[in-house]
Design a protein around this motif. Structure first.
Motif, PDB file in Angstrom:
ATOM      1  N   MET A   1     -46.735  -5.126  -5.480  1.00 22.34           N
ATOM      2  CA  MET A   1     -47.140  -3.764  -5.174  1.00 22.34           C
ATOM      3  C   MET A   1     -46.115  -2.750  -5.678  1.00 22.34           C
ATOM      4  SD  MET A   1     -49.503  -2.106  -3.690  1.00 22.34           S
ATOM      5  CE  MET A   1     -49.846  -0.537  -3.006  1.00 22.34           C
ATOM      6  N   VAL A   2     -44.833  -3.069  -5.531  1.00 22.27           N
ATOM      7  CA  VAL A   2     -43.782  -2.147  -5.982  1.00 22.27           C
ATOM      8  C   VAL A   2     -43.809  -1.979  -7.504  1.00 22.27           C
ATOM      9  CG1 VAL A   2     -41.294  -1.775  -6.070  1.00 22.27           C
ATOM     10  CG2 VAL A   2     -42.353  -2.570  -3.960  1.00 22.27           C
ATOM     11  N   PRO A   3     -43.940  -3.059  -8.304  1.00 25.54           N
ATOM     12  CA  PRO A   3     -44.020  -2.846  -9.760  1.00 25.54           C
ATOM     13  C   PRO A   3     -45.218  -1.974 -10.156  1.00 25.54           C
ATOM     14  CG  PRO A   3     -43.566  -5.139  -9.309  1.00 25.54           C
ATOM     15  CD  PRO A   3     -43.867  -4.482  -7.998  1.00 25.54           C
ATOM     16  N   LEU A   4     -46.327  -2.105  -9.444  1.00 27.53           N
ATOM     17  CA  LEU A   4     -47.492  -1.281  -9.742  1.00 27.53           C
ATOM     18  C   LEU A   4     -47.184   0.191  -9.485  1.00 27.53           C
ATOM     19  CD1 LEU A   4     -50.462  -1.201 -10.552  1.00 27.53           C
ATOM     20  CD2 LEU A   4     -51.033  -1.405  -8.139  1.00 27.53           C
ATOM     21  N   LEU A   5     -46.479   0.469  -8.403  1.00 25.69           N
ATOM     22  CA  LEU A   5     -46.119   1.853  -8.096  1.00 25.69           C
ATOM     23  C   LEU A   5     -45.095   2.407  -9.075  1.00 25.69           C
ATOM     24  CD1 LEU A   5     -45.951   1.730  -4.209  1.00 25.69           C
ATOM     25  CD2 LEU A   5     -47.721   2.752  -5.638  1.00 25.69           C
ATOM     26  N   LEU A   6     -44.319   1.549  -9.702  1.00 26.61           N
ATOM     27  CA  LEU A   6     -43.361   1.998 -10.712  1.00 26.61           C
ATOM     28  C   LEU A   6     -44.031   2.235 -12.065  1.00 26.61           C
ATOM     29  CD1 LEU A   6     -40.321  -0.288  -9.898  1.00 26.61           C
ATOM     30  CD2 LEU A   6     -40.572   2.139  -9.383  1.00 26.61           C
ATOM     31  N   VAL A   7     -45.045   1.432 -12.373  1.00 27.50           N
ATOM     32  CA  VAL A   7     -45.715   1.543 -13.665  1.00 27.50           C
ATOM     33  C   VAL A   7     -46.736   2.690 -13.663  1.00 27.50           C
ATOM     34  CG1 VAL A   7     -47.239   0.341 -15.280  1.00 27.50           C
ATOM     35  CG2 VAL A   7     -45.300  -0.843 -14.275  1.00 27.50           C
ATOM     36  N   LEU A   8     -47.347   2.963 -12.533  1.00 27.20           N
ATOM     37  CA  LEU A   8     -48.382   3.993 -12.461  1.00 27.20           C
ATOM     38  C   LEU A   8     -47.869   5.378 -12.879  1.00 27.20           C
ATOM     39  CD1 LEU A   8     -51.298   4.641 -11.760  1.00 27.20           C
ATOM     40  CD2 LEU A   8     -50.569   5.027  -9.402  1.00 27.20           C
ATOM     41  N   PRO A   9     -46.729   5.862 -12.376  1.00 27.93           N
ATOM     42  CA  PRO A   9     -46.240   7.173 -12.855  1.00 27.93           C
ATOM     43  C   PRO A   9     -45.928   7.178 -14.343  1.00 27.93           C
ATOM     44  CG  PRO A   9     -45.098   6.560 -10.849  1.00 27.93           C
ATOM     45  CD  PRO A   9     -45.896   5.368 -11.280  1.00 27.93           C
ATOM     46  N   LEU A  10     -45.401   6.076 -14.857  1.00 29.63           N
ATOM     47  CA  LEU A  10     -45.119   5.992 -16.286  1.00 29.63           C
ATOM     48  C   LEU A  10     -46.410   6.088 -17.101  1.00 29.63           C
ATOM     49  CD1 LEU A  10     -43.011   5.537 -18.496  1.00 29.63           C
ATOM     50  CD2 LEU A  10     -43.408   3.093 -18.227  1.00 29.63           C
ATOM     51  N   ALA A  11     -47.444   5.405 -16.653  1.00 30.41           N
ATOM     52  CA  ALA A  11     -48.733   5.460 -17.349  1.00 30.41           C
ATOM     53  C   ALA A  11     -49.305   6.879 -17.293  1.00 30.41           C
ATOM     54  CB  ALA A  11     -49.707   4.470 -16.734  1.00 30.41           C
ATOM     55  N   LEU A  12     -49.184   7.537 -16.162  1.00 28.11           N
ATOM     56  CA  LEU A  12     -49.694   8.912 -16.051  1.00 28.11           C
ATOM     57  C   LEU A  12     -48.919   9.869 -16.946  1.00 28.11           C
ATOM     58  CD1 LEU A  12     -50.360   9.127 -12.220  1.00 28.11           C
ATOM     59  CD2 LEU A  12     -52.042   9.002 -14.062  1.00 28.11           C
ATOM     60  N   ILE A  13     -47.605   9.698 -17.027  1.00 29.18           N
ATOM     61  CA  ILE A  13     -46.794  10.564 -17.901  1.00 29.18           C
ATOM     62  C   ILE A  13     -47.163  10.340 -19.362  1.00 29.18           C
ATOM     63  CG2 ILE A  13     -44.438  10.914 -18.745  1.00 29.18           C
ATOM     64  CD1 ILE A  13     -43.503  10.440 -15.854  1.00 29.18           C
ATOM     65  N   LEU A  14     -47.313   9.084 -19.761  1.00 30.60           N
ATOM     66  CA  LEU A  14     -47.663   8.799 -21.158  1.00 30.60           C
ATOM     67  C   LEU A  14     -49.065   9.295 -21.493  1.00 30.60           C
ATOM     68  CD1 LEU A  14     -46.129   5.249 -21.603  1.00 30.60           C
ATOM     69  CD2 LEU A  14     -45.282   7.414 -22.499  1.00 30.60           C
ATOM     70  N   PHE A  15     -49.993   9.176 -20.553  1.00 37.13           N
ATOM     71  CA  PHE A  15     -51.348   9.691 -20.779  1.00 37.13           C
ATOM     72  C   PHE A  15     -51.310  11.211 -20.941  1.00 37.13           C
ATOM     73  CE2 PHE A  15     -55.254  11.540 -19.041  1.00 37.13           C
ATOM     74  CZ  PHE A  15     -56.169  11.011 -19.938  1.00 37.13           C
ATOM     75  N   GLY A  16     -50.553  11.887 -20.083  1.00 40.61           N
ATOM     76  CA  GLY A  16     -50.433  13.350 -20.174  1.00 40.61           C
ATOM     77  C   GLY A  16     -49.784  13.787 -21.471  1.00 40.61           C
ATOM     78  N   ALA A  17     -48.747  13.055 -21.898  1.00 45.20           N
ATOM     79  CA  ALA A  17     -48.075  13.399 -23.157  1.00 45.20           C
ATOM     80  C   ALA A  17     -49.011  13.190 -24.341  1.00 45.20           C
ATOM     81  CB  ALA A  17     -46.811  12.555 -23.318  1.00 45.20           C
ATOM     82  N   GLY A  18     -49.781  12.117 -24.304  1.00 45.30           N
ATOM     83  CA  GLY A  18     -50.729  11.870 -25.396  1.00 45.30           C
ATOM     84  C   GLY A  18     -51.787  12.961 -25.481  1.00 45.30           C
ATOM     85  N   PHE A  19     -52.283  13.400 -24.340  1.00 50.81           N
ATOM     86  CA  PHE A  19     -53.273  14.478 -24.329  1.00 50.81           C
ATOM     87  C   PHE A  19     -52.663  15.771 -24.844  1.00 50.81           C
ATOM     88  CE2 PHE A  19     -55.306  18.057 -22.184  1.00 50.81           C
ATOM     89  CZ  PHE A  19     -56.599  17.885 -22.638  1.00 50.81           C
ATOM     90  N   ALA A  20     -51.434  16.081 -24.415  1.00 47.14           N
ATOM     91  CA  ALA A  20     -50.774  17.311 -24.851  1.00 47.14           C
ATOM     92  C   ALA A  20     -50.520  17.287 -26.352  1.00 47.14           C
ATOM     93  CB  ALA A  20     -49.470  17.505 -24.083  1.00 47.14           C
ATOM     94  N   LEU A  21     -50.091  16.136 -26.884  1.00 54.97           N
ATOM     95  CA  LEU A  21     -49.835  16.051 -28.324  1.00 54.97           C
ATOM     96  C   LEU A  21     -51.121  16.188 -29.125  1.00 54.97           C
ATOM     97  CD1 LEU A  21     -47.138  13.256 -28.497  1.00 54.97           C
ATOM     98  CD2 LEU A  21     -46.837  15.691 -28.904  1.00 54.97           C
ATOM     99  N   LYS A  22     -52.210  15.631 -28.624  1.00 54.86           N
ATOM    100  CA  LYS A  22     -53.482  15.773 -29.327  1.00 54.86           C
ATOM    101  C   LYS A  22     -53.936  17.228 -29.315  1.00 54.86           C
ATOM    102  CE  LYS A  22     -58.017  13.841 -29.848  1.00 54.86           C
ATOM    103  NZ  LYS A  22     -58.880  12.715 -29.595  1.00 54.86           N
TER     104      LYS A  22
END
Length: 55
Positions: A1-22
């Motif tokens: 559960m803890v690794p999932l909570l650590l990976v989720l913010p990273l995935a959200l940040i990368l998704f947001g950065a990808g959208f902003a760059l596009k």
């Protein structure tokens, strides 16, 4: 559960950065088209000050 909570913010940040760059790529394309249209308009005016910008 803890690794999932650590990976989720990273995935959200990368998704947001990808959208902003596009979005920035689309804005850059629009600015380039407007800039090129300024050259076409200045060429059509016969060399006099027909440009709508002062560069």
């Amino acid at each position: 559960m803890v690794p999932l909570l650590l990976v989720l913010p990273l995935a959200l940040i990368l998704f947001g950065a990808g959208f902003a760059l596009k979005a920035l790529w689309w804005i850059a394309v629009v600015v380039l088209i407007v800039w090129l249209l300024g050259f076409v308009r200045s060429a059509d005016s016969g060399g006099r000050r027909g440009r709508w910008y002062r560069w």
